[in-house]
Design a protein around this motif. Structure first.
Motif, PDB file in Angstrom:
ATOM      1  N   TRP A  97      20.951  44.106  74.388  1.00  0.00           N
ATOM      2  CA  TRP A  97      20.768  43.491  73.077  1.00  0.00           C
ATOM      3  C   TRP A  97      19.371  43.710  72.511  1.00  0.00           C
ATOM      4  O   TRP A  97      19.120  43.462  71.344  1.00  0.00           O
ATOM      5  CB  TRP A  97      21.056  41.994  73.157  1.00  0.00           C
ATOM      6  CG  TRP A  97      20.087  41.242  74.010  1.00  0.00           C
ATOM      7  CD1 TRP A  97      20.176  41.025  75.354  1.00  0.00           C
ATOM      8  CD2 TRP A  97      18.868  40.608  73.595  1.00  0.00           C
ATOM      9  NE1 TRP A  97      19.106  40.302  75.787  1.00  0.00           N
ATOM     10  CE2 TRP A  97      18.280  40.023  74.747  1.00  0.00           C
ATOM     11  CE3 TRP A  97      18.222  40.487  72.359  1.00  0.00           C
ATOM     12  CZ2 TRP A  97      17.085  39.330  74.683  1.00  0.00           C
ATOM     13  CZ3 TRP A  97      17.044  39.781  72.308  1.00  0.00           C
ATOM     14  CH2 TRP A  97      16.484  39.222  73.467  1.00  0.00           C
ATOM     15  N   GLN A  98      18.460  44.205  73.332  1.00  0.00           N
ATOM     16  CA  GLN A  98      17.087  44.387  72.869  1.00  0.00           C
ATOM     17  C   GLN A  98      16.961  45.635  72.008  1.00  0.00           C
ATOM     18  O   GLN A  98      17.761  46.559  72.078  1.00  0.00           O
ATOM     19  CB  GLN A  98      16.145  44.470  74.067  1.00  0.00           C
ATOM     20  CG  GLN A  98      16.106  43.182  74.853  1.00  0.00           C
ATOM     21  CD  GLN A  98      15.267  43.298  76.104  1.00  0.00           C
ATOM     22  OE1 GLN A  98      14.771  44.358  76.425  1.00  0.00           O
ATOM     23  NE2 GLN A  98      15.105  42.203  76.814  1.00  0.00           N
ATOM     24  N   GLY A  99      15.918  45.655  71.190  1.00  0.00           N
ATOM     25  CA  GLY A  99      15.809  46.691  70.172  1.00  0.00           C
ATOM     26  C   GLY A  99      15.037  47.918  70.551  1.00  0.00           C
ATOM     27  O   GLY A  99      14.665  48.708  69.683  1.00  0.00           O
ATOM     28  N   GLU A 100      14.809  48.128  71.839  1.00  0.00           N
ATOM     29  CA  GLU A 100      13.937  49.232  72.212  1.00  0.00           C
ATOM     30  C   GLU A 100      14.649  50.558  72.409  1.00  0.00           C
ATOM     31  O   GLU A 100      14.001  51.587  72.533  1.00  0.00           O
ATOM     32  CB  GLU A 100      13.182  48.860  73.487  1.00  0.00           C
ATOM     33  CG  GLU A 100      12.250  47.673  73.298  1.00  0.00           C
ATOM     34  CD  GLU A 100      11.448  47.367  74.533  1.00  0.00           C
ATOM     35  OE1 GLU A 100      10.755  46.342  74.535  1.00  0.00           O
ATOM     36  OE2 GLU A 100      11.506  48.148  75.492  1.00  0.00           O
TER      37      GLU A 100
END
Lengths: 113, 117
Positions: A97-100
């Motif tokens: 779910w993280q944006g990296e």
């Protein structure tokens, strides 16, 4: 390996109509995000779904909705189309779910007449 | 609130000369910063990212960016421009919290890079 695929690539609608845009993430990716890119501007965040649940929502009216299916593909729905909804709609997938680690599709170009 | 400001909407350079695309950020917390590139009719591609490990970040295709907290800047540079570098470049920020960076990216308005032969 297939990247993020979006359909259709181009779409023309008239004001007041409804539209559904589709996105298939990269295999193994569980998160899908949607962005709107108006001509001459940077993309603007609409929704993020992770494991079929809404994880984030941008500043868009309730006419915009989305969902994610068990196979992690996603649909973006826009009701009561306005001229201002004309834009490139981008889908991005990521493993978590993280944006990296976002991978973007080529987008759906929506024109509202 | 987080935001990024790209200081130039259009930059034009000659092939073989240095490239500088400027970006200032605003964030109340520790930011993750990125540069993305968008070629015509293609999807956005990640050039590089900063996530507090090192202030000088090297990316793909010879690009690099330096995080300067004192100046709240994250400028993108390349020593020698190539014709294939002509594209739109976006500076991007996202929040970092205890769970890692958030899923929603905040884009700048973009800088269009033109490369003259």
């Amino acid at each position: 390996d297939a990247g993020v695929t979006q359909s259709p690539t181009h779409l023309i609608k008239t004001r007041g109509q409804h539209v559904t845009l589709r996105c298939s993430p990269i295999s193994g990716h569980k998160s899908v995000s949607w962005y709107q890119q108006v001509l001459g501007q940077g993309p603007q965040f609409i929704f993020q779904y992770y494991e079929k649940e809404e994880r984030g929502r941008g500043n868009f009216p309730d006419r915009f909705s989305a969902r994610q299916f068990p196979n992690y593909s996603s649909e973006l729905n826009v009701n009561a189309l306005l001229l201002g909804d004309s834009a490139l709609y981008l889908c991005a997938s990521s493993p978590g779910w993280q944006g990296e680690k976002l991978f973007f599709g080529s987008g759906t170009q929506l024109s509202v007449l | 609130a987080q935001s990024v400001t790209q200081l130039d909407s259009h930059v034009s350079v000659s092939e073989g000369t240095p490239v500088l695309l400027r970006c200032n950020y605003s964030s109340s917390y520790s930011p993750s910063l990125f540069w993305y590139v968008q070629h015509p009719n293609k999807g956005l591609q990640l050039l590089l990212k900063y996530t507090s490990a090192a202030t000088l970040v090297k990316g793909i295709n010879g690009f690099e960016a330096e995080f300067k907290k004192s100046e709240t800047s994250f400028h993108l540079t390349k020593p020698s421009a190539h014709m294939s570098d002509a594209a739109e470049y976006f500076c991007v920020v996202t929040l970092v919290n205890y769970g890692g960076s958030q899923g929603n990216l905040i884009f700048g308005k973009g800088t269009k890079l033109s490369v003259k032969p």
